[in-house]
Design a protein around this motif. Structure first.
Motif, PDB file in Angstrom:
ATOM      1  N   GLU A 347      20.568 -24.232 143.120  1.00 41.09           N
ATOM      2  CA  GLU A 347      21.865 -23.715 142.499  1.00 41.09           C
ATOM      3  C   GLU A 347      21.463 -23.911 141.131  1.00 41.09           C
ATOM      4  O   GLU A 347      20.373 -24.509 140.684  1.00 41.09           O
ATOM      5  CB  GLU A 347      23.068 -24.285 142.973  1.00 41.09           C
ATOM      6  N   LYS A 366      29.160 -31.999 138.092  1.00 35.21           N
ATOM      7  CA  LYS A 366      30.400 -31.448 138.980  1.00 35.21           C
ATOM      8  C   LYS A 366      31.038 -32.759 139.528  1.00 35.21           C
ATOM      9  O   LYS A 366      30.840 -33.714 139.124  1.00 35.21           O
ATOM     10  CB  LYS A 366      30.091 -30.422 139.797  1.00 35.21           C
ATOM     11  N   THR A 367      31.697 -32.416 140.662  1.00 40.05           N
ATOM     12  CA  THR A 367      32.298 -33.704 141.269  1.00 40.05           C
ATOM     13  C   THR A 367      31.513 -34.384 142.227  1.00 40.05           C
ATOM     14  O   THR A 367      30.394 -33.703 142.677  1.00 40.05           O
ATOM     15  CB  THR A 367      33.415 -33.243 142.081  1.00 40.05           C
ATOM     16  N   TYR A 370      31.200 -32.695 145.479  1.00 36.02           N
ATOM     17  CA  TYR A 370      30.247 -31.508 145.453  1.00 36.02           C
ATOM     18  C   TYR A 370      28.734 -31.899 145.794  1.00 36.02           C
ATOM     19  O   TYR A 370      28.209 -31.277 146.503  1.00 36.02           O
ATOM     20  CB  TYR A 370      30.451 -30.704 143.926  1.00 36.02           C
ATOM     21  N   TYR A 371      28.278 -32.949 144.983  1.00 39.48           N
ATOM     22  CA  TYR A 371      26.790 -33.431 145.290  1.00 39.48           C
ATOM     23  C   TYR A 371      26.659 -33.946 146.567  1.00 39.48           C
ATOM     24  O   TYR A 371      25.412 -33.700 147.258  1.00 39.48           O
ATOM     25  CB  TYR A 371      26.406 -34.125 143.959  1.00 39.48           C
ATOM     26  N   LYS A 373      28.081 -33.398 149.251  1.00 32.28           N
ATOM     27  CA  LYS A 373      28.106 -31.821 150.393  1.00 32.28           C
ATOM     28  C   LYS A 373      26.534 -31.115 150.065  1.00 32.28           C
ATOM     29  O   LYS A 373      25.827 -30.910 151.111  1.00 32.28           O
ATOM     30  CB  LYS A 373      29.042 -31.111 150.153  1.00 32.28           C
ATOM     31  N   LEU A 374      26.258 -30.975 148.921  1.00 33.75           N
ATOM     32  CA  LEU A 374      24.897 -30.769 148.466  1.00 33.75           C
ATOM     33  C   LEU A 374      23.761 -31.526 149.344  1.00 33.75           C
ATOM     34  O   LEU A 374      22.609 -30.891 149.862  1.00 33.75           O
ATOM     35  CB  LEU A 374      24.542 -30.404 147.146  1.00 33.75           C
ATOM     36  N   THR A 397      29.094 -39.021 138.014  1.00 31.66           N
ATOM     37  CA  THR A 397      30.494 -38.682 138.513  1.00 31.66           C
ATOM     38  C   THR A 397      31.127 -39.767 139.203  1.00 31.66           C
ATOM     39  O   THR A 397      30.682 -40.853 138.723  1.00 31.66           O
ATOM     40  CB  THR A 397      30.057 -37.476 139.898  1.00 31.66           C
TER      41      THR A 397
END
Length: 842
Positions: A347, A366-367, A370-371, A373-374, A397
């Motif tokens: 991304e 970001k949150t 978010y990372y 889950k990535l 974060t």
């Protein structure tokens, strides 16, 4: 007298060089002897600067002495003598430690008329004779660029040059040469230093004895950042980049950690009384005391010292690994890789290259969710690795409190991945593991002073999970593959949390099991899996303790080991966990011998688990042992006596008696010489016998056969003592006690004999099991109650030489249920037909 005045006096007397060296040596010795006191007042970088400046003074004194001796009253101005003394390396950085070599460079111009080489020789000889540990270089200014090209280590040392004394003109020329050296082929230099750092990290990983200079997060990593910054930005202090290249909060955190490492290193040198950069366990008490941590209990002080050291090294690792990449970017970037990066694009600002995830530096994060889950998405099929740039992004974060359903679900999902450890390791490197897996908070950077574990608890736990991810043991891989998806996830969580209970007052097995219950419940695991996981953590060292401390070829050992597990499934998972746990301790700890012993225990326990009666019996015994261990009187016994009691073979002995009764019987037994007896008549007759010498049991029971025997127990205790209890349905008067006692005394005469009537027993009323266990056979008689029955059986067994290990007889409603546990190494199993024929009347 002041040192300078004493030297002046010697110079006026034209004293030889050795006398001046002797005076300097005495002054140096006195200074070094007082260093501990100086350290207590300053510590940290301030102490290193103080020590550096003091060495500067000594060398400056030597320099001035030599000029006086060479030129006498015709001494020229200092700038006119084309020599400069320059500090290199840690000495140049003003970080000189107590027993470190003093890296000195003498630069000069060979100007006619000054006898430059003789001056240099005098400086060095006086310094050596005075006891200074010099690592020296001597170069003409013009040589410096070529010297730097010849060796990257020399170039690095030159970049850290600091003027001590001598000609300012020579120093200015030196600085110009050094500026050219910094700018010379920076790409090759930086890449070489990065490769060197990687080798250092492989050689000195974080361990229970960290190398605080060359290891991960050590002073060399801090130096590396400065070296790259010096080459790229031509700075003389890393702090010059704060606010432009480096974040101020990050730098403050880094400097706090580095300051503590400075303190530890200085204390380490003082405690070891030599150059020492590894925080060895035997030096920890001395270092803790010098740092003032020793005011607490020694154990707590040592734990605090190593924990803070590991924390500081980890902070330095986090910051320097990111900064090194940030500063080295122009030298490591290769535009030929752009097509590959586009192909591996994840991304905006995040991409993958050969299983390694990178992030654009200095991008806005970001949150955390978010990372996370990535990471989970990328680790579905391959073990991913996070570059420091991506770790730094996560580090910036915040893990929310409280965690929402999505975050809890994502954390749970980690343990369903085939390579869970790669995500956990990324969280660790990002500084987010404790706030993500909160059950590990108390064991982060926690040392283990057991002489066994090579790593602190957090790293050992991650390595255990990694061993499970990479499982390649043929048998264990088959066992693991049989597990369903949820069971595998539960076992992975167990692998990570198996030592989470360490560092508390309570036993870490119990604390860890409780922590697992709470955390696994938060993650939404089913109650059955939570029970299994907590059981595995409670017993996670049971296999290794058993193979190292018990006789694994003894069936009672195997029964005790297997009983708390209760099922083959738990045994399978425990074997997998044990394998991963031991392999994670350190290289070579799990060897062929360990593997063979664990397999032997595993297969023996598997056999026992197929016999539920034995498992149930052993489980009851273990509960009674647990109650016994809680008794104060038991706790006060010598360890050797405790062990004897717990080693009594008969499970029935433990099952039949309360904890206090067991203790009372055993305490009586330890004082027995030949035999002792007790006849009780307050209730129906009861006879207790403790004996070390043989007893004619058939004779005893035969002589008492006029009384109705309703209960008999025989138990082997310890040190050759057997315990007998005979209970009758009849009572006797006080006048008859002496006669009964006489019968008991006579039964220790093995020559005594008696005629007995054969009881009426049918073959179907006797059951014999020679496969009860590897050690014991059983015989059970269920028949009508008959006077003399037990006397006849005992007499017959005496005749055949059959040893009754344990016997329990009970009488109810005119029927007897006699149970015998018999050792298989005697004459029992090979005489079954003969026994049946002799005891029955079919």
């Amino acid at each position: 007298m002041d040192l300078n005045m004493e030297i002046e006096s010697l110079l006026e007397q034209d004293a030889p060089d050795f006398q001046i060296s002797k005076l300097l040596k005495s002054a140096l010795k006195e200074y070094l002897e007082n260093l501990e006191e100086i350290f207590k007042e300053t510590q940290g970088k301030a102490f290193l600067v103080h020590h550096t400046k003091r060495v500067d003074l000594f060398l400056s004194t030597i320099y001035r002495v030599v000029l006086r001796k060479m030129f006498h009253q015709f001494q020229p101005m200092r700038n006119s003598v084309p020599i400069a003394l320059v500090a290199l390396g840690s000495y140049g950085r003003e970080q000189l430690c107590v027993h470190s070599d003093i890296d000195l460079m003498i630069v000069y111009k060979d100007t006619p008329g000054y006898n430059i080489k003789e001056i240099i020789e005098k400086i060095l000889y006086i310094a050596w004779d005075a006891g200074f540990q010099l690592g020296h270089r001597v170069h003409e200014v013009s040589e410096l660029p070529d010297v730097a090209k010849s060796d990257i280590t020399i170039k690095t040392a030159l970049m850290e040059s600091r003027f001590i004394i001598g000609s300012n003109f020579i120093w200015m020329e030196t600085e110009r040469a050094l500026s050219r050296i910094r700018k010379d082929n920076p790409k090759a230099y930086v890449n070489s230093k990065l490769a060197e750092a990687q080798k250092r990290h492989e050689k000195f990983p974080i361990s229970m004895e960290p190398n605080i200079k060359d290891g991960i997060g050590g002073m060399r990593d801090a130096n590396l950042v400065f070296w790259i910054a010096s080459v790229r930005h031509n700075v003389f202090r890393l702090k010059e980049l704060v606010g432009t290249v480096l974040d101020e909060a990050d730098y403050t955190e880094y400097r706090t950690a580095l300051e503590f490492i400075f303190r530890v290193r200085a204390a380490l040198h003082l405690a070891a009384k030599k150059k020492e950069d590894t925080l060895r366990l035997e030096l920890v008490p001395g270092v803790a005391s010098l740092l003032g941590i020793g005011k607490k209990s020694p154990e707590k002080a040592q734990k605090e010292l190593v924990t803070r050291t590991l924390q500081s090294l980890d902070t330095i690792r986090k910051k320097t690994s990111y900064w090194s990449g940030l500063l080295a970017k122009p030298y490591i970037f290769d535009n030929r890789n752009i097509p590959l990066l586009r192909k591996e694009y994840i991304e905006q600002g995040v991409f993958r290259c050969q299983y390694r995830i990178y992030a654009k530096r200095q991008m806005k994060p970001k949150t955390f969710l978010y990372y996370l889950k990535l990471l989970i998405r990328e680790a579905q099929n391959i073990p991913i690795e996070a570059d420091p740039s991506f770790c730094h992004l996560i580090d910036r974060t915040k893990v929310p409190k409280p965690k929402g359903k999505q975050l809890i679900g994502a954390i749970r999902q980690i343990f369903y991945l085939p390579y869970s450890s790669s995500v956990i390791e990324t969280l660790f490197k990002s500084g987010k593991l404790a706030s993500t897996v909160t059950a590990m908070k108390r064991v982060m950077h926690l040392p283990q002073f057991d002489g066994y574990h090579h790593f602190p608890v957090d790293i050992h736990s991650i390595n255990t999970l990694k061993e499970l991810d990479m499982l390649d043991h043929e048998l264990l891989l088959q066992l693991f593959d049989r597990l369903d998806r949820d069971s595998k996830a539960m076992l992975k969580l167990v692998a990570l949390l198996h030592d989470a209970g360490k560092g508390r007052v309570r036993d870490h097995h119990d604390v860890g099991a409780d922590l697992f219950k709470v955390y696994a419940k938060k993650l939404g695991f089913d109650e059955e899996f939570i029970k299994e996981g907590s059981l595995l953590i409670k017993y996670h060292t049971r296999m290794t303790k058993t193979i190292h401390n018990e006789d694994i070829y003894d069936e009672s050992t195997i029964s005790k080991f297997a009983a708390p597990l209760g099922s083959q499934r738990i045994l399978d998972m425990l074997f997998i966990l044990t394998y991963c746990d031991v392999r994670a301790v350190g290289e070579g700890v799990y060897n062929a011998f360990t593997d063979r012993m664990l397999k032997t225990l595993y297969f023996a326990a598997s056999d026992i688990l197929e016999k539920p009666a034995i498992i149930d019996e052993t489980a009851k015994r273990l509960r009674k042992e647990s109650a016994l261990k809680k008794l104060e009187n038991f706790k006060n016994l010598p360890r050797s006596m405790q062990k004897k009691i717990l080693s009594i073979e008969s499970n029935l002995f433990f099952i039949k008696h309360s904890a206090s009764e067991i203790l009372k019987i055993c305490l009586h037994a330890r004082g027995v010489l030949d035999y002792e007896m007790k006849v009780e008549t307050r209730e129906p007759l009861k006879i207790e016998i403790y004996r070390k010498v043989p007893i004619n049991l058939g004779y005893l029971l035969g002589k008492l056969s006029h009384l109705e025997l309703v209960g008999m127990e025989i138990f082997k205790l310890f040190e050759g003592v057997k315990y007998f209890v005979l209970e009758f349905n009849d009572n006797i008067s006080a006048d008859e006690v002496a006669a009964v006692e006489e019968i008991v005394h006579n039964s220790f005469d093995m020559k005594k004999s008696i005629r007995l009537t054969k009881p009426k027993i049918k073959q179907k009323e006797i059951s014999i099991d020679c496969e009860h266990s590897k050690t014991y056979a059983t015989m059970q008689i269920k028949t009508a109650n008959q006077r003399g029955l037990m006397a006849y059986v005992a007499h017959y067994f005496d005749k055949l030489g059959i040893d009754i290990a344990s016997a329990v007889i009970t009488t109810r409603k005119h029927r007897v249920n006699d149970f015998f546990l018999i050792e298989k190494n005697g004459n029992f199993c090979k005489n079954i037909e003969k026994i049946m024929e002799s005891l029955t009347q079919d």
